[in-house]
Design an enzyme around this catalytic site. Structure first.
Site, short mmCIF file in Angstrom:
data_model
loop_
_atom_site.label_atom_id
_atom_site.label_comp_id
_atom_site.label_asym_id
_atom_site.label_seq_id
_atom_site.Cartn_x
_atom_site.Cartn_y
_atom_site.Cartn_z
N GLU B 100 35.85 -88.31 0.45
CA GLU B 100 36.94 -87.79 -0.37
C GLU B 100 38.05 -87.19 0.49
OE1 GLU B 100 37.57 -88.14 -3.47
OE2 GLU B 100 39.10 -86.63 -3.87
N VAL B 104 41.80 -82.93 9.94
CA VAL B 104 41.75 -82.27 11.24
C VAL B 104 43.00 -81.39 11.35
CG1 VAL B 104 41.75 -82.58 13.75
CG2 VAL B 104 40.48 -84.18 12.28
N GLY B 114 38.86 -86.72 14.26
CA GLY B 114 38.85 -87.49 13.01
C GLY B 114 37.84 -88.62 13.08
N ASN B 141 51.01 -93.27 4.08
CA ASN B 141 50.37 -92.75 5.29
C ASN B 141 49.94 -93.89 6.21
OD1 ASN B 141 49.22 -91.13 7.18
ND2 ASN B 141 47.88 -90.03 5.77
N TYR B 148 42.43 -96.56 10.43
CA TYR B 148 41.21 -96.99 9.75
C TYR B 148 40.91 -98.47 10.01
CZ TYR B 148 41.54 -92.55 7.21
OH TYR B 148 41.62 -91.22 6.87
#
Lengths: 180, 180
Positions: B100, B104, B114, B141, B148
């Site tokens: 969720e 950092v 992270g 973002n 990712y």
């Protein structure tokens, strides 16, 4: 008449049948890798184990079969659909519920069963102190999106869902840059 | 050096501080309605109650304060970030984990914290038999999305997330078309 009840462990094979029928509707029949044993383990766990989901089943009650000589039998109930859900958490708002699957068999559509299932999940959410109920819908499924909006739902357009799975998940899990 | 540990009930105020700092970064400072009491209740429940989330905390270990006369004190640890997560379920694949919040603190960025937090959550997911790990990211973002993807994640573009909350949820819950 529609009756909604909580699923029990004996419903695992029915739940799996619903999951497969829904996947077919979503054009992803082969995507279902889940087994009945996993559904039993994860939805109806032994004491101390984590429960991953809950499920409610909709049954439609038909006319009793005509039987004038032997007296009236109990009403005939047919499994019409299900809603599968689990608790999630919003760090802005707290307790929330996620509706993973909402499915009504084609021959039972148009009777309000989808709405009855959604209502039942919403009622359980409220009962448990959840302030939000979420679910995902395929972009091309416009009839569903329009139906949900009539129920007061909003589409969250500015978030993207990310996923890492299988080999990539195991690789990520084994990165040796962590001291734990 | 970064250390990752499971959060305990004494971390509730720290978790809330992280949640507020993250909301500020996401330009939604006022959106956090959650209280410390709710975080305690929902993350560290009494026996029998449902647990809604779990959390891991990253600490960065600095040099011990110089103290040549009194002997060496223990290393100084500073709370640098957290990952908050909970189990979810895929009716195609089974057990899954949802991340969720991953946060950092700005002054600790660029140290791999992270990634260390994400790795820890992935490791917990694998340990528990989860085959998928999900999270949401804000569309704007892009640095996060690119980060990712380097870790093997994919963006699920064809699903829309729906939400019904508060008054609309209560209204939905009280529709009287359900027999239960």
């Amino acid at each position: 008449m529609t009756t909604i009840r909580m699923a029990g462990v004996d419903d695992a094979s029915l739940i799996l049948a619903f999951i497969r029928e829904l996947a077919e509707y979503e054009r992803a029949r082969d995507a279902v890798k889940l087994t009945e044993a996993e559904l039993v383990r994860d939805g109806f766990p032994t004491a101390g184990a984590e429960r991953y989901y809950e499920c409610v089943i909709a049954e439609e009650e038909g006319e009793p079969p005509h039987s004038p000589t032997t007296g009236e039998p109990g009403p005939r109930r047919e499994a019409a659909g299900m809603a599968l859900f689990f608790p999630i958490y919003s760090t802005w708002r707290g307790r929330a519920m996620h509706l993973e699957d909402l499915f009504v068999r084609p021959r039972f559509r148009g009777l309000g069963i989808g709405k009855a299932l959604l209502t039942k999940v919403a009622a359980l959410a409220v009962e448990r102190g959840c302030v939000l109920l979420y679910w995902h819908v395929l972009d091309w499924n416009e009839p569903a999106i329009e139906f949900y909006k009539t129920l007061g739902a909003e589409a969250l357009e500015d978030w993207t869902r990310m996923r890492v799975g299988d080999d990539a998940l195991r690789a990520l899990a084994s990165l040796d840059n962590v001291t734990v």
